[in-house]
Design a protein around this motif. Structure first.
Motif, PDB file in Angstrom:
ATOM      1  N   LEU A 210       0.838  -1.199   0.000  1.00 59.22           N
ATOM      2  CA  LEU A 210       0.000   0.000   0.000  1.00 59.22           C
ATOM      3  C   LEU A 210       0.873   1.249   0.000  1.00 59.22           C
ATOM      4  O   LEU A 210       1.191   1.800   1.059  1.00 59.22           O
ATOM      5  CB  LEU A 210      -0.908  -0.009   1.232  1.00 59.22           C
ATOM      6  N   PRO A 211       1.274   1.748  -1.159  1.00 67.31           N
ATOM      7  CA  PRO A 211       2.156   2.915  -1.207  1.00 67.31           C
ATOM      8  C   PRO A 211       1.396   4.233  -1.111  1.00 67.31           C
ATOM      9  O   PRO A 211       0.927   4.780  -2.106  1.00 67.31           O
ATOM     10  CB  PRO A 211       2.828   2.770  -2.579  1.00 67.31           C
ATOM     11  N   GLN A 218      -1.699  10.215  -4.417  1.00 69.46           N
ATOM     12  CA  GLN A 218      -2.936  10.629  -5.077  1.00 69.46           C
ATOM     13  C   GLN A 218      -3.449   9.561  -6.039  1.00 69.46           C
ATOM     14  O   GLN A 218      -4.652   9.411  -6.234  1.00 69.46           O
ATOM     15  CB  GLN A 218      -2.728  11.967  -5.810  1.00 69.46           C
ATOM     16  N   GLY A 219      -2.545   8.767  -6.622  1.00 65.04           N
ATOM     17  CA  GLY A 219      -2.951   7.698  -7.523  1.00 65.04           C
ATOM     18  C   GLY A 219      -3.458   6.476  -6.777  1.00 65.04           C
ATOM     19  O   GLY A 219      -4.503   5.922  -7.109  1.00 65.04           O
ATOM     20  N   TRP A 224      -8.778   3.338  -4.742  1.00 58.50           N
ATOM     21  CA  TRP A 224      -9.728   2.948  -3.692  1.00 58.50           C
ATOM     22  C   TRP A 224     -11.004   3.772  -3.766  1.00 58.50           C
ATOM     23  O   TRP A 224     -12.107   3.248  -3.573  1.00 58.50           O
ATOM     24  CB  TRP A 224      -9.073   3.096  -2.320  1.00 58.50           C
ATOM     25  N   ALA A 225     -10.880   5.055  -4.059  1.00 54.40           N
ATOM     26  CA  ALA A 225     -12.058   5.911  -4.176  1.00 54.40           C
ATOM     27  C   ALA A 225     -12.957   5.452  -5.320  1.00 54.40           C
ATOM     28  O   ALA A 225     -14.187   5.362  -5.170  1.00 54.40           O
ATOM     29  CB  ALA A 225     -11.636   7.363  -4.392  1.00 54.40           C
ATOM     30  N   GLY A 322      -6.549   6.405 -14.920  1.00 54.85           N
ATOM     31  CA  GLY A 322      -5.725   6.640 -16.101  1.00 54.85           C
ATOM     32  C   GLY A 322      -4.795   7.801 -15.842  1.00 54.85           C
ATOM     33  O   GLY A 322      -5.160   8.776 -15.175  1.00 54.85           O
ATOM     34  N   VAL A 323      -3.581   7.701 -16.334  1.00 52.45           N
ATOM     35  CA  VAL A 323      -2.587   8.755 -16.161  1.00 52.45           C
ATOM     36  C   VAL A 323      -2.069   9.134 -17.534  1.00 52.45           C
ATOM     37  O   VAL A 323      -1.960   8.289 -18.425  1.00 52.45           O
ATOM     38  CB  VAL A 323      -1.428   8.290 -15.261  1.00 52.45           C
ATOM     39  N   CYS A 324      -1.761  10.407 -17.726  1.00 49.85           N
ATOM     40  CA  CYS A 324      -1.372  10.874 -19.055  1.00 49.85           C
ATOM     41  C   CYS A 324      -0.367  12.014 -18.951  1.00 49.85           C
ATOM     42  O   CYS A 324      -0.477  12.862 -18.065  1.00 49.85           O
ATOM     43  CB  CYS A 324      -2.616  11.332 -19.826  1.00 49.85           C
TER      44      CYS A 324
END
Length: 441
Positions: A210-211, A218-219, A224-225, A322-324
């Motif tokens: 769990l980092p 934030q990622g 979890w959210a 998703g990250v961009c």
């Protein structure tokens, strides 16, 4: 995504060549005539751009090893085979320095014409950028995966050009699962906890990694959210302390952290360190990004693993984080036509495939996605790619996010390190509202 990519570069995760079979003889070549989606260059007969020069500033994904310079030199060389009169002045800057360097360029009124980095929204607020429609052909624009569009759009106009992408999956050590008597990956939070207990009983030091440290809290929290119907915004307004988000954070704290099913210091543990522990065989499962597949294939071929959808409260997530990273075009120098010719070339199918051969990210265009999915060598990446059309992004089109994101990284970990999760989320909500107010002032 800037910090995300910095971490990848720092740990050497961007080295594997995952798409070696993508450029087969049946590929339609990028001949500048629109043979593939995104391949039609501006300046076809009757509309060639004027000669001149453009300044291209890009972030280094290769940890200073020269690979990024080599990649872009190749793009520029093939571009100049079509447009010998347009000189592209390339500057590659490492992730630690690029934002500061670009800020100095802007302050000195020495703008690049094209910039590739982690964020674009602040440049829109300062009215520095061309809308994408001004610097990209319709064919190229139509090839981008549709889920990127909302995150790339400000007040109805698209300014951000997606350049790299990433999604998330649960990854688990199948040998450790077998040792613990677990036959299938968890689909719900309760199943995840039950499996973590079994792993702990079987002697696994860290059942779930769990980092929530400063690297990418934030990622991790957004995973979890989303699993509880939450997120950072609702209908364009920040809802960081929503009941859904609070329930998710309380569940993680009460059922995993306090139960001793994570590492001992999840609130300060960074993602790259959790990934390293997973590679070493001491972590049973963790929420992963696709570069882990490249690292496992290259550096840990004997570690047995599998991936699955991230568990949610009531069932597996059908959409995930998703990250961009982005490219953007500055209008100060008036090089619209030259920029358009280069952008159409750089985002052609063949050029994007070459990027994927060097850096193992999911694609940003539909044509490259189709090639990757069709290639058996990319079987490990396919689950991440399949999630792209349904990916949920941070509010990257909001300058307030640039202020809030570092606050989340700094503060969220304290919610599993002794502070009240409610107090932490309430404070972050105040930070969000203050950032919005500052933006409007």
């Amino acid at each position: 995504m800037k910090r995300h990519q910095m971490a990848l570069a720092a740990t050497g995760l961007s080295a594997a060549l995952l798409l070696s079979a993508c450029g087969g003889s049946d590929d339609k070549k990028d001949d500048g005539k629109g043979a593939t989606p995104g391949a039609s260059d501006a300046g076809a007969p009757g509309g060639a751009p004027k000669d001149g020069s453009i300044k291209l500033v890009v972030a280094d994904y290769g940890s200073g090893d020269g690979s990024m310079q080599k990649y872009w030199n190749g793009v520029i060389s093939s571009f100049n085979a079509k447009y010998p009169g347009i000189k592209v002045n390339l500057q590659v800057i490492n992730w630690d320095d690029i934002d500061k360097s670009v800020a100095t360029m802007i302050q000195n009124n020495d703008m690049p014409d094209l910039l590739q980095t982690g964020g674009y929204a602040d440049k829109v607020v300062d009215d520095l950028l061309y809308p994408v429609d001004d610097v990209m052909s319709p064919a190229t624009k139509a090839d981008f995966v549709d889920s990127f569009t909302p995150a790339a759009t400000v007040k109805g106009k698209q300014y951000g050009i997606p350049f790299t992408s990433s999604t998330r999956q649960l990854i688990y050590n199948t040998d450790l699962f077998t040792k613990a008597g677990i036959t299938d990956p968890p689909k719900t939070w309760d199943e995840l906890k039950a499996d973590a207990v079994k792993l702990k009983t079987a002697g696994v030091p860290t059942p779930f990694g769990l980092p929530l440290g400063k690297e990418e809290a934030q990622g991790e929290f957004m995973n979890w959210a989303l699993g509880n119907g939450g997120g950072y915004q609702t209908n364009g307004k920040y809802t960081v302390n929503s009941p859904q988000n609070l329930e998710a954070l309380n569940w993680v704290n009460d059922n995993l952290v306090k139960a001793g099913l994570t590492e001992s210091n999840p609130g300060t543990k960074n993602r790259k360190d959790v990934y390293t522990d997973f590679y070493g065989g001491s972590v049973g499962m963790v929420n992963s990004n696709p570069t882990m597949i490249a690292t496992l294939k290259k550096d840990y071929p004997n570690l047995k693993y599998a991936t699955a959808a991230i568990p949610g409260k009531a069932g597996p997530l059908t959409e995930t984080l998703g990250v961009c990273d982005w490219m953007m075009a500055f209008k100060k120098n008036g090089k619209k036509d030259q920029i358009k010719a280069f952008v159409d070339h750089a985002f052609s199918t063949d050029q994007q495939v070459k990027f994927q051969e060097q850096y193992s990210f999911p694609p940003v265009t539909k044509s490259v996605m189709a090639k990757m999915i069709a290639n058996p060598a990319n079987a490990g990446l396919k689950p991440y790619i399949d999630l792209l059309p349904k990916a949920k992004f941070y509010p990257l089109n909001d300058v307030a996010w640039d202020v809030l994101s570092p606050k989340i990284k700094e503060q969220l970990g304290s919610a599993v390190s002794g502070k009240s999760p409610k107090d932490v989320l309430d404070q972050l909500q105040k930070e969000a509202e203050a950032a919005v107010a500052q933006q409007k002032s």
